[in-house]
Design a protein around this motif. Sequence first.
Motif, mmCIF file in Angstrom:
data_model
loop_
_atom_site.group_PDB
_atom_site.id
_atom_site.type_symbol
_atom_site.label_atom_id
_atom_site.label_comp_id
_atom_site.label_asym_id
_atom_site.label_seq_id
_atom_site.Cartn_x
_atom_site.Cartn_y
_atom_site.Cartn_z
ATOM 1 N N VAL A 25 0.830 -1.204 0.000
ATOM 2 C CA VAL A 25 0.000 0.000 0.000
ATOM 3 C C VAL A 25 0.865 1.255 0.000
ATOM 4 C CG1 VAL A 25 -1.668 1.315 1.398
ATOM 5 C CG2 VAL A 25 -1.913 -1.160 1.169
ATOM 6 N N LEU A 26 0.373 2.283 -0.686
ATOM 7 C CA LEU A 26 1.001 3.601 -0.673
ATOM 8 C C LEU A 26 -0.076 4.624 -0.338
ATOM 9 C CD1 LEU A 26 3.401 5.532 -1.314
ATOM 10 C CD2 LEU A 26 2.577 5.550 -3.678
ATOM 11 N N ALA A 27 0.254 5.577 0.527
ATOM 12 C CA ALA A 27 -0.648 6.684 0.836
ATOM 13 C C ALA A 27 0.108 7.985 0.586
ATOM 14 C CB ALA A 27 -1.125 6.610 2.278
ATOM 15 N N PHE A 28 -0.548 8.913 -0.102
ATOM 16 C CA PHE A 28 0.085 10.186 -0.440
ATOM 17 C C PHE A 28 -0.974 11.277 -0.507
ATOM 18 C CE2 PHE A 28 -0.844 7.740 -4.240
ATOM 19 C CZ PHE A 28 -1.463 8.636 -5.092
ATOM 20 N N LEU A 29 -0.529 12.516 -0.380
ATOM 21 C CA LEU A 29 -1.462 13.624 -0.429
ATOM 22 C C LEU A 29 -2.015 13.801 -1.837
ATOM 23 C CD1 LEU A 29 0.335 16.278 1.813
ATOM 24 C CD2 LEU A 29 -1.505 14.691 2.440
ATOM 25 N N ASP A 30 -3.321 14.000 -1.921
ATOM 26 C CA ASP A 30 -3.983 14.270 -3.194
ATOM 27 C C ASP A 30 -3.572 15.671 -3.648
ATOM 28 O OD1 ASP A 30 -5.991 15.139 -5.146
ATOM 29 O OD2 ASP A 30 -7.203 13.453 -4.471
ATOM 30 N N ILE A 31 -3.207 15.824 -4.911
ATOM 31 C CA ILE A 31 -2.781 17.144 -5.386
ATOM 32 C C ILE A 31 -3.928 18.148 -5.389
ATOM 33 C CG2 ILE A 31 -0.795 16.310 -6.691
ATOM 34 C CD1 ILE A 31 -2.501 16.625 -9.257
ATOM 35 N N SER A 32 -5.180 17.681 -5.379
ATOM 36 C CA SER A 32 -6.317 18.604 -5.377
ATOM 37 C C SER A 32 -6.577 19.195 -4.001
ATOM 38 C CB SER A 32 -7.579 17.900 -5.871
ATOM 39 O OG SER A 32 -8.060 16.995 -4.894
ATOM 40 N N LEU A 61 -5.588 -3.369 1.684
ATOM 41 C CA LEU A 61 -5.878 -1.943 1.611
ATOM 42 C C LEU A 61 -6.653 -1.469 2.840
ATOM 43 C CD1 LEU A 61 -5.704 0.602 -0.197
ATOM 44 C CD2 LEU A 61 -7.890 -0.097 -1.190
ATOM 45 N N SER A 62 -7.729 -2.148 3.147
ATOM 46 C CA SER A 62 -8.604 -1.686 4.233
ATOM 47 C C SER A 62 -7.964 -1.831 5.609
ATOM 48 C CB SER A 62 -9.944 -2.408 4.189
ATOM 49 O OG SER A 62 -9.773 -3.789 4.411
ATOM 50 N N SER A 63 -7.055 -2.778 5.776
ATOM 51 C CA SER A 63 -6.433 -2.952 7.089
ATOM 52 C C SER A 63 -5.539 -1.775 7.472
ATOM 53 C CB SER A 63 -5.640 -4.260 7.137
ATOM 54 O OG SER A 63 -4.509 -4.189 6.295
ATOM 55 N N ARG A 64 -5.117 -0.988 6.504
ATOM 56 C CA ARG A 64 -4.280 0.188 6.797
ATOM 57 C C ARG A 64 -5.122 1.431 7.107
ATOM 58 N NH1 ARG A 64 -2.017 -4.309 4.429
ATOM 59 N NH2 ARG A 64 0.203 -4.112 4.096
ATOM 60 N N LEU A 65 -6.410 1.420 6.757
ATOM 61 C CA LEU A 65 -7.233 2.622 6.867
ATOM 62 C C LEU A 65 -7.356 3.193 8.283
ATOM 63 C CD1 LEU A 65 -10.074 1.926 4.284
ATOM 64 C CD2 LEU A 65 -8.094 3.444 4.044
ATOM 65 N N PRO A 66 -7.631 2.388 9.315
ATOM 66 C CA PRO A 66 -7.773 3.003 10.642
ATOM 67 C C PRO A 66 -6.532 3.782 11.089
ATOM 68 C CG PRO A 66 -8.661 0.791 10.665
ATOM 69 C CD PRO A 66 -7.945 0.953 9.348
ATOM 70 N N LYS A 67 -5.346 3.184 10.916
ATOM 71 C CA LYS A 67 -4.102 3.841 11.315
ATOM 72 C C LYS A 67 -3.888 5.125 10.515
ATOM 73 C CE LYS A 67 -0.327 1.693 10.122
ATOM 74 N NZ LYS A 67 0.863 0.819 10.095
ATOM 75 N N ALA A 71 -4.011 9.060 11.815
ATOM 76 C CA ALA A 71 -2.826 9.901 11.597
ATOM 77 C C ALA A 71 -3.192 11.191 10.882
ATOM 78 C CB ALA A 71 -1.774 9.120 10.802
ATOM 79 N N VAL A 72 -4.011 11.097 9.842
ATOM 80 C CA VAL A 72 -4.421 12.293 9.104
ATOM 81 C C VAL A 72 -5.215 13.229 10.012
ATOM 82 C CG1 VAL A 72 -5.896 13.145 7.221
ATOM 83 C CG2 VAL A 72 -4.348 11.212 6.818
ATOM 84 N N LYS A 73 -6.179 12.670 10.748
ATOM 85 C CA LYS A 73 -7.009 13.483 11.638
ATOM 86 C C LYS A 73 -6.150 14.165 12.703
ATOM 87 C CE LYS A 73 -11.097 13.316 14.618
ATOM 88 N NZ LYS A 73 -10.514 13.833 15.853
ATOM 89 N N SER A 74 -5.236 13.429 13.304
ATOM 90 C CA SER A 74 -4.384 13.970 14.357
ATOM 91 C C SER A 74 -3.434 15.038 13.822
ATOM 92 C CB SER A 74 -3.595 12.839 15.007
ATOM 93 O OG SER A 74 -2.715 13.345 15.975
ATOM 94 N N ALA A 75 -2.767 14.742 12.705
ATOM 95 C CA ALA A 75 -1.777 15.664 12.153
ATOM 96 C C ALA A 75 -2.388 16.970 11.673
ATOM 97 C CB ALA A 75 -1.028 14.986 11.005
ATOM 98 N N THR A 76 -3.643 16.921 11.257
ATOM 99 C CA THR A 76 -4.292 18.112 10.707
ATOM 100 C C THR A 76 -5.190 18.829 11.716
ATOM 101 O OG1 THR A 76 -6.173 16.832 9.882
ATOM 102 C CG2 THR A 76 -4.293 17.157 8.360
ATOM 103 N N ASN A 77 -5.369 18.221 12.895
ATOM 104 C CA ASN A 77 -6.302 18.763 13.889
ATOM 105 C C ASN A 77 -7.717 18.887 13.346
ATOM 106 O OD1 ASN A 77 -4.451 19.064 16.087
ATOM 107 N ND2 ASN A 77 -3.582 20.808 14.990
#
Length: 139
Positions: A25-32, A61-67, A71-77
């Motif tokens: 799996v790879l996760a990256f910021l959407d350019i939009s 894929l889905s097993s990585r989603l909770p983590k 992380a996204v929610k925490s890092a972005t407040n």
Amino acid sequence: MDSCIFCKIIAGEIPSSKVYEDDKVLAFLDISQTTPGHTLVVPKEHVRNVLEMSEKTALELSSRLPKLARAVKSATNAKGLNILNNNEEVAGQSVFHAHIHLIPRYDSNDELSITFTEHEPDFDALAKLAQKIANEVTA
């Protein structure tokens, strides 16, 4: 090489702002950046969408989603987060490599609008449709 833009990102041929990577799996910021922190989570295996995905790839894929969502929610407040997946053009899919959107939400009045209509349910029609779908699941 495949002309899929996500396959090129996975191969390192196109730069991306990676937030997570492992062998599947790879996760990256959407350019939009629909909202700040909007992240895409993709399987490294090229598959068009969930409709063509194997159970094994779906599990990976889905097993990585909770983590990743935490992380996204925490890092972005962010106050909340939408997890969105579009399958086929009619549903809004524009890149035909399976991907999950993690979209942080900061305010209920932001520009992103996801609405569900409410109306009086037709329970007989719902029962018939549920049975039709259940038959397909077991087929």
